[in-house]
Scaffold this active site. Sequence first.
Site, PDB file in Angstrom:
ATOM      1  N   LYS A 222      53.830  34.031  40.879  1.00 43.74           N
ATOM      2  CA  LYS A 222      53.756  34.416  39.468  1.00 43.74           C
ATOM      3  C   LYS A 222      54.855  35.433  39.150  1.00 43.74           C
ATOM      4  O   LYS A 222      55.592  35.292  38.193  1.00 43.74           O
ATOM      5  CB  LYS A 222      52.372  34.997  39.191  1.00 43.74           C
ATOM      6  CG  LYS A 222      52.134  35.432  37.776  1.00 43.74           C
ATOM      7  CD  LYS A 222      50.676  35.851  37.587  1.00 43.74           C
ATOM      8  CE  LYS A 222      50.494  36.583  36.273  1.00 43.74           C
ATOM      9  NZ  LYS A 222      49.126  37.045  36.064  1.00 43.74           N
ATOM     10  N   GLU A 228      56.097  38.736  50.790  1.00 44.18           N
ATOM     11  CA  GLU A 228      55.783  37.655  51.730  1.00 44.18           C
ATOM     12  C   GLU A 228      56.417  36.342  51.274  1.00 44.18           C
ATOM     13  O   GLU A 228      57.055  35.626  52.053  1.00 44.18           O
ATOM     14  CB  GLU A 228      54.255  37.442  51.815  1.00 44.18           C
ATOM     15  CG  GLU A 228      53.506  38.532  52.537  1.00 44.18           C
ATOM     16  CD  GLU A 228      53.078  39.668  51.618  1.00 44.18           C
ATOM     17  OE1 GLU A 228      53.676  39.830  50.527  1.00 44.18           O
ATOM     18  OE2 GLU A 228      52.140  40.396  51.992  1.00 44.18           O
ATOM     19  N   GLY A 292      46.290  35.551  39.061  1.00 49.91           N
ATOM     20  CA  GLY A 292      46.641  34.800  40.269  1.00 49.91           C
ATOM     21  C   GLY A 292      45.477  33.997  40.822  1.00 49.91           C
ATOM     22  O   GLY A 292      45.592  32.798  41.100  1.00 49.91           O
ATOM     23  N   ARG A 293      44.310  34.639  40.970  1.00 47.97           N
ATOM     24  CA  ARG A 293      43.162  33.949  41.581  1.00 47.97           C
ATOM     25  C   ARG A 293      42.491  32.976  40.621  1.00 47.97           C
ATOM     26  O   ARG A 293      41.531  32.307  41.011  1.00 47.97           O
ATOM     27  CB  ARG A 293      42.169  34.976  42.111  1.00 47.97           C
ATOM     28  CG  ARG A 293      41.680  35.972  41.083  1.00 47.97           C
ATOM     29  CD  ARG A 293      41.008  37.158  41.760  1.00 47.97           C
ATOM     30  NE  ARG A 293      40.685  38.225  40.824  1.00 47.97           N
ATOM     31  CZ  ARG A 293      41.525  39.159  40.404  1.00 47.97           C
ATOM     32  NH1 ARG A 293      42.789  39.139  40.813  1.00 47.97           N
ATOM     33  NH2 ARG A 293      41.145  40.111  39.571  1.00 47.97           N
ATOM     34  N   GLU A 378      38.167  40.095  44.880  1.00 44.92           N
ATOM     35  CA  GLU A 378      39.281  40.742  44.194  1.00 44.92           C
ATOM     36  C   GLU A 378      38.892  41.008  42.737  1.00 44.92           C
ATOM     37  O   GLU A 378      39.363  41.948  42.116  1.00 44.92           O
ATOM     38  CB  GLU A 378      40.538  39.869  44.275  1.00 44.92           C
ATOM     39  CG  GLU A 378      41.809  40.644  44.044  1.00 44.92           C
ATOM     40  CD  GLU A 378      43.052  39.888  44.476  1.00 44.92           C
ATOM     41  OE1 GLU A 378      43.718  40.328  45.412  1.00 44.92           O
ATOM     42  OE2 GLU A 378      43.369  38.859  43.848  1.00 44.92           O
ATOM     43  N   HIS A 409      25.283  26.938  64.128  1.00 46.34           N
ATOM     44  CA  HIS A 409      25.356  27.222  65.565  1.00 46.34           C
ATOM     45  C   HIS A 409      26.070  28.539  65.825  1.00 46.34           C
ATOM     46  O   HIS A 409      26.488  28.803  66.952  1.00 46.34           O
ATOM     47  CB  HIS A 409      26.073  26.068  66.272  1.00 46.34           C
ATOM     48  CG  HIS A 409      25.310  24.787  66.153  1.00 46.34           C
ATOM     49  ND1 HIS A 409      24.415  24.355  67.106  1.00 46.34           N
ATOM     50  CD2 HIS A 409      25.242  23.879  65.144  1.00 46.34           C
ATOM     51  CE1 HIS A 409      23.866  23.218  66.708  1.00 46.34           C
ATOM     52  NE2 HIS A 409      24.344  22.913  65.511  1.00 46.34           N
ATOM     53  N   LYS A 533      50.623  47.551  49.608  1.00 45.46           N
ATOM     54  CA  LYS A 533      51.957  46.959  49.417  1.00 45.46           C
ATOM     55  C   LYS A 533      53.013  48.055  49.369  1.00 45.46           C
ATOM     56  O   LYS A 533      54.057  47.977  50.002  1.00 45.46           O
ATOM     57  CB  LYS A 533      52.004  46.227  48.069  1.00 45.46           C
ATOM     58  CG  LYS A 533      51.388  44.871  48.024  1.00 45.46           C
ATOM     59  CD  LYS A 533      51.885  44.187  46.746  1.00 45.46           C
ATOM     60  CE  LYS A 533      50.981  43.101  46.270  1.00 45.46           C
ATOM     61  NZ  LYS A 533      51.341  42.578  44.955  1.00 45.46           N
TER      62      LYS A 533
HETATM   63  C1  G6Q Z   1      45.443  37.366  42.482  1.00 41.30           C
HETATM   64  C2  G6Q Z   1      46.321  38.427  42.914  1.00 41.30           C
HETATM   65  C3  G6Q Z   1      47.156  38.096  44.138  1.00 41.30           C
HETATM   66  C4  G6Q Z   1      48.416  37.294  43.818  1.00 41.30           C
HETATM   67  C5  G6Q Z   1      49.335  37.362  45.031  1.00 41.30           C
HETATM   68  C6  G6Q Z   1      50.593  36.554  44.834  1.00 41.30           C
HETATM   69  O1  G6Q Z   1      44.733  37.410  41.512  1.00 41.30           O
HETATM   70  O2  G6Q Z   1      47.072  38.864  41.854  1.00 41.30           O
HETATM   71  O3  G6Q Z   1      46.452  37.432  45.140  1.00 41.30           O
HETATM   72  O4  G6Q Z   1      48.090  35.986  43.492  1.00 41.30           O
HETATM   73  O5  G6Q Z   1      49.653  38.691  45.317  1.00 41.30           O
HETATM   74  O6  G6Q Z   1      51.303  37.022  43.724  1.00 41.30           O
HETATM   75  P1  G6Q Z   1      52.510  36.223  43.149  1.00 41.30           P
HETATM   76  O7  G6Q Z   1      52.030  34.922  42.657  1.00 41.30           O
HETATM   77  O8  G6Q Z   1      53.086  37.081  42.061  1.00 41.30           O
HETATM   78  O9  G6Q Z   1      53.492  36.025  44.287  1.00 41.30           O
END
Ligand code: G6Q
Length: 569
Positions: A222, A228, A292-293, A378, A409, A533
């Site tokens: 996003k 990462e 994001g989620r 989150e 199990h 971060k």
């Molecule tokens: C979700 C968070 C988080 C995000 C990641 C990746 O709600 O905001 O999990 O999706 O940190 O972020 P980017 O899509 O910006 O790389």
Amino acid sequence: MTSSSTAAETAPDTAPVDPTTTAAWEALDAHDAEMTGSLREWFAEDPERAARFTHDAADLHVDLSKNLITPRTQELLLQLAEQVGLTDRRDAMFAGEHINTTEDRAVLHTALRRPAGTSPALEVDGQDVDADVHATLEKIYAFARQVRSGEWTGVTGKPIRTVVNIGIGGSDLGPVMVYEALKPLAQEGLEARFISNIDPTDAYETTADLDPETTLVIVASKTFTTLETITNARLVRQWLLQGLRENAGLTREQENEAVAKHFVAVSTALDKVEEFGIDPDNAFGFWNWVGGRYSVDSAIGTVLATVLGPEVFEELLAGFHAMDEHFRTAPAESNVPLLMGLLNIWNVNFLEAETHAVLPYSQYLHRFPAYLQQLTMESNGKSVRWDGSTVVTETGEVFWGEPGTNGQHAFYQLIHQGTRIIPADFIAFATPTRPLTDGEQDVHELFLANFFAQSKALAFGKTAEEVRAEGTEGALVAAREFSGDRPSTSIMAPALTPSVLGQLIALYEHITFVEGVVWGINSFDQWGVELGKQLAKELAPAVAGDEQAIEEQDSSTAELIRYYRAHRA
Ligand code: G6Q
């Protein structure tokens, strides 16, 4: 509310209602203290109990009757919803008001799945949301069709065989989970893979057996600044170009063309996409009102539309929308996300449950618990309310789980006989994706027998008399006794189709929302992930050996870094 509207431009400044000051909360407290009986008794007294607490939401058939509730509990929980203003908040979300107060944003994942042509159109903050959503979907589908037909080729002219999605958190967990769930629908000869972890072994292992000539990479971020993802994108670009140089004689001059043919992006930051070297024409956008989620149904799902196909993606979106409509319009007494969210409030705030198990009886849903962990934890792992004041109750339970029967199990022992109350959601499908028999035995029936047995055992247990009746004596009786009264919800659907999966995801999105509103928290920010971060960036010089930077650390961190430096081969 109507299906669309023009939203207010500013954040709603209403302070959350303190749920503990409501009459309903007080009544729930008293009800909890006075509650008598057991699931055995309640089922015996009320032959209608299962029917009373079972509801259909789109294709989901949800049985809440094995929870520790009576009709009175439900009545009071619904009053609580009313007294904290849940309906207004829900309507504000659907209308695009800025209910994400800390980021001053609308929360409009529900707009991502509104069918084309819904009238009146949804306009928020001056944006024609429907038009933008559908224009992006069309662009994604056109791209997906090119890849699927072989019209889109790699730089050496070969069709694409593997689509690698690079993303993390919300840009990874949803796509992985949906891909795993619907894998049988992938186009033959086309597969998806996923790289998320900055541990370089993730990129290494995922690409080790791939042919760069037939690999397409989707960089899904996003913000397009996530360490990462950008690092992994660079690693894979390096791997791809090197492979093409070695295997296909790619020259330096052809590198830009290779990146253009093998890399596309999904982001809200198209300028940063271009800086990375990806042609913005090959980028699919979304908007800051998609968290994001909550983004698997946005352009973040491009990998899904490509490998599973636009038709499957459309069906997934239709499933989401069906659950949105249920949540928006079903009467409170049979509104499943509302009832399940309130049930979680009952379990957490009155029965003192700390965790919640999600147990899919479907191997294809093996990543669903991990997906839900992000969605729920989150969203609702917060200690302040949307006006900045401290929360007044416990919030955010720990979600966890594994597919049945594997979990049986492993950890079910604690759910059956431990000292903690662990509400559990059991999920199963009538028709299996892969029907198989073992001789005469339908294996899916064996599987489902386990599904039915577990919630029954949790609810009704086994008394000492029943244990003795089986011939057990003395001290062994207690060890073999099951208390029962361990709450669970059973969710069934005809089959794990794209639509049903969309419904399931949207169900949990709205459950999460309901809990957040009762607790008065903003379920749509995630400041809690920021500090780690920031510190990781600050620690980089110390990790690289800057002695002064190491000395500036607390003694534990400094010693751990020294250990790393001494042992790094
Ligand atoms: C979700 C968070 C988080 C995000 C990641 C990746 O709600 O905001 O999990 O999706 O940190 O972020 P980017 O899509 O910006 O790389």
